[in-house]
Design a protein around this motif. Structure first.
Motif, PDB file in Angstrom:
ATOM      1  N   GLN A 173       7.518   5.785   1.282  1.00  0.00           N
ATOM      2  CA  GLN A 173       8.946   5.357   2.163  1.00  0.00           C
ATOM      3  C   GLN A 173       7.927   5.227   3.323  1.00  0.00           C
ATOM      4  O   GLN A 173       8.171   4.426   5.042  1.00  0.00           O
ATOM      5  CB  GLN A 173       9.655   5.851   2.401  1.00  0.00           C
ATOM      6  N   ASN A 174       6.789   6.047   3.821  1.00  0.00           N
ATOM      7  CA  ASN A 174       5.908   5.800   4.807  1.00  0.00           C
ATOM      8  C   ASN A 174       4.502   5.255   4.842  1.00  0.00           C
ATOM      9  O   ASN A 174       3.928   5.468   5.749  1.00  0.00           O
ATOM     10  CB  ASN A 174       5.501   7.501   5.577  1.00  0.00           C
ATOM     11  N   MET A 175       4.607   4.246   3.978  1.00  0.00           N
ATOM     12  CA  MET A 175       3.290   3.658   2.668  1.00  0.00           C
ATOM     13  C   MET A 175       3.573   2.343   4.630  1.00  0.00           C
ATOM     14  O   MET A 175       4.430   1.677   4.300  1.00  0.00           O
ATOM     15  CB  MET A 175       3.494   2.470   2.279  1.00  0.00           C
ATOM     16  N   ARG A 176       2.316   2.492   5.347  1.00  0.00           N
ATOM     17  CA  ARG A 176       2.383   1.014   6.151  1.00  0.00           C
ATOM     18  C   ARG A 176       2.004  -0.135   5.135  1.00  0.00           C
ATOM     19  O   ARG A 176       0.524  -0.109   4.744  1.00  0.00           O
ATOM     20  CB  ARG A 176       1.355   0.904   6.842  1.00  0.00           C
ATOM     21  N   VAL A 177       2.490  -1.377   4.874  1.00  0.00           N
ATOM     22  CA  VAL A 177       1.504  -2.488   3.785  1.00  0.00           C
ATOM     23  C   VAL A 177       1.418  -3.514   5.187  1.00  0.00           C
ATOM     24  O   VAL A 177       1.922  -3.831   5.849  1.00  0.00           O
ATOM     25  CB  VAL A 177       3.221  -3.564   3.822  1.00  0.00           C
TER      26      VAL A 177
ATOM     27  N   THR B 278       5.690   1.816 -11.559  1.00  0.00           N
ATOM     28  CA  THR B 278       4.437   1.490 -11.133  1.00  0.00           C
ATOM     29  C   THR B 278       4.957   0.267  -9.709  1.00  0.00           C
ATOM     30  O   THR B 278       4.549   0.566  -8.952  1.00  0.00           O
ATOM     31  CB  THR B 278       3.160   1.941 -11.978  1.00  0.00           C
ATOM     32  N   SER B 279       5.718  -0.483 -10.788  1.00  0.00           N
ATOM     33  CA  SER B 279       5.999  -2.167 -10.090  1.00  0.00           C
ATOM     34  C   SER B 279       6.950  -1.075  -8.736  1.00  0.00           C
ATOM     35  O   SER B 279       6.399  -1.990  -7.707  1.00  0.00           O
ATOM     36  CB  SER B 279       6.735  -2.855 -10.408  1.00  0.00           C
ATOM     37  N   ALA B 280       7.647  -0.375  -8.364  1.00  0.00           N
ATOM     38  CA  ALA B 280       8.534  -0.170  -6.891  1.00  0.00           C
ATOM     39  C   ALA B 280       6.943   0.397  -6.220  1.00  0.00           C
ATOM     40  O   ALA B 280       7.530   0.048  -5.221  1.00  0.00           O
ATOM     41  CB  ALA B 280       9.613   0.819  -7.404  1.00  0.00           C
ATOM     42  N   LEU B 281       6.463   1.402  -6.582  1.00  0.00           N
ATOM     43  CA  LEU B 281       5.587   2.062  -5.871  1.00  0.00           C
ATOM     44  C   LEU B 281       4.065   0.970  -5.294  1.00  0.00           C
ATOM     45  O   LEU B 281       3.806   0.640  -4.238  1.00  0.00           O
ATOM     46  CB  LEU B 281       4.490   2.849  -6.828  1.00  0.00           C
ATOM     47  N   ARG B 282       3.921   0.096  -6.280  1.00  0.00           N
ATOM     48  CA  ARG B 282       3.593  -1.038  -5.512  1.00  0.00           C
ATOM     49  C   ARG B 282       3.702  -2.124  -4.691  1.00  0.00           C
ATOM     50  O   ARG B 282       3.003  -2.442  -3.852  1.00  0.00           O
ATOM     51  CB  ARG B 282       2.235  -1.981  -7.188  1.00  0.00           C
ATOM     52  N   GLY B 283       4.978  -2.045  -5.143  1.00  0.00           N
ATOM     53  CA  GLY B 283       5.548  -3.197  -4.025  1.00  0.00           C
ATOM     54  C   GLY B 283       5.529  -2.373  -2.664  1.00  0.00           C
ATOM     55  O   GLY B 283       6.087  -3.239  -1.185  1.00  0.00           O
ATOM     56  N   ALA B 284       6.114  -0.978  -2.445  1.00  0.00           N
ATOM     57  CA  ALA B 284       6.370  -0.215  -1.191  1.00  0.00           C
ATOM     58  C   ALA B 284       4.906  -0.202  -0.713  1.00  0.00           C
ATOM     59  O   ALA B 284       4.274   0.500   0.337  1.00  0.00           O
ATOM     60  CB  ALA B 284       6.776   1.061  -1.938  1.00  0.00           C
TER      61      ALA B 284
ATOM     62  N   ARG C  76      -3.115   2.761  -4.362  1.00  0.00           N
ATOM     63  CA  ARG C  76      -3.999   4.020  -4.395  1.00  0.00           C
ATOM     64  C   ARG C  76      -3.925   4.489  -5.516  1.00  0.00           C
ATOM     65  O   ARG C  76      -4.245   4.742  -7.213  1.00  0.00           O
ATOM     66  CB  ARG C  76      -4.819   4.436  -3.318  1.00  0.00           C
ATOM     67  N   VAL C  77      -3.102   5.722  -5.011  1.00  0.00           N
ATOM     68  CA  VAL C  77      -3.233   6.678  -6.668  1.00  0.00           C
ATOM     69  C   VAL C  77      -2.007   5.827  -8.048  1.00  0.00           C
ATOM     70  O   VAL C  77      -2.967   6.537  -8.867  1.00  0.00           O
ATOM     71  CB  VAL C  77      -1.777   7.864  -6.152  1.00  0.00           C
ATOM     72  N   PRO C  78      -1.059   5.749  -7.849  1.00  0.00           N
ATOM     73  CA  PRO C  78      -1.074   4.547  -8.975  1.00  0.00           C
ATOM     74  C   PRO C  78      -2.429   4.303 -10.149  1.00  0.00           C
ATOM     75  O   PRO C  78      -1.783   4.391 -11.072  1.00  0.00           O
ATOM     76  CB  PRO C  78       0.421   3.993  -8.664  1.00  0.00           C
ATOM     77  N   VAL C  79      -2.600   3.227  -9.367  1.00  0.00           N
ATOM     78  CA  VAL C  79      -4.651   2.803 -10.045  1.00  0.00           C
ATOM     79  C   VAL C  79      -5.171   3.677 -11.060  1.00  0.00           C
ATOM     80  O   VAL C  79      -5.619   3.891 -11.442  1.00  0.00           O
ATOM     81  CB  VAL C  79      -5.054   2.433  -9.560  1.00  0.00           C
TER      82      VAL C  79
END
Length: 144
Positions: A140-144, A61-67, A71-74
């Motif tokens: 890996q394709n998320m835009r922050v 969850t932390s890795a996904l949030r950092g990337a 939305r989906v994890p929450v």
């Protein structure tokens, strides 16, 4: 860091499982506290098996949030709490459940262990989901 976190959780799980009774006796030394030990030891041993799933939830969850994949994890975390953990805890801890006009349903009456079984189920389902989501690589394709 990922391997270290997982290894630490597995180590903690082993400690909880094998030292459950001595740990409870340390904190509950009086003879009158034996019922607490009797209820707590099986729960602590169950928690031991939940440690890898908990590690998966925390780490991925932390890795996904950092990337930037938030939305989906929450949403899945909310699903885990409101659709799995809370209803399951209610079902597993009560001797019977009043469904109003639908009548009474016999619960499982596992008490404290039932509440922790619900938490374990939630952690297991979410841990597998987060691991799968991370392994899929869409983050890996998320835009922050």
């Amino acid at each position: 860091a990922l391997a270290q976190g997982g290894a630490l959780m597995i180590f903690m799980g082993a400690v909880f499982f094998f030292l459950a009774a001595p740990m409870f006796r340390f904190f509950c030394p009086d003879e009158g506290q034996q019922p607490i030990i009797d209820e707590g030891v099986p729960v602590l041993r169950l928690i031991a098996f939940a440690m890898p799933a908990l590690a998966s939830c925390i780490i991925f969850t932390s890795a996904l949030r950092g990337a930037g994949d938030t939305r989906v994890p929450v949403l899945f975390t909310w699903f885990g709490f409101f659709a799995l953990r809370i209803p399951l805890a209610y079902l597993l801890t009560r001797p019977q459940i009043d469904l109003g006009p639908l009548g009474l349903y016999h619960g499982h009456d596992f008490g404290l262990l039932g509440a922790w079984l619900a938490m374990f189920t939630d952690l297991l389902v979410r841990g597998v989901f987060f691991l799968t989501r991370f392994a899929g690589g869409r983050w890996q394709n998320m835009r922050v």
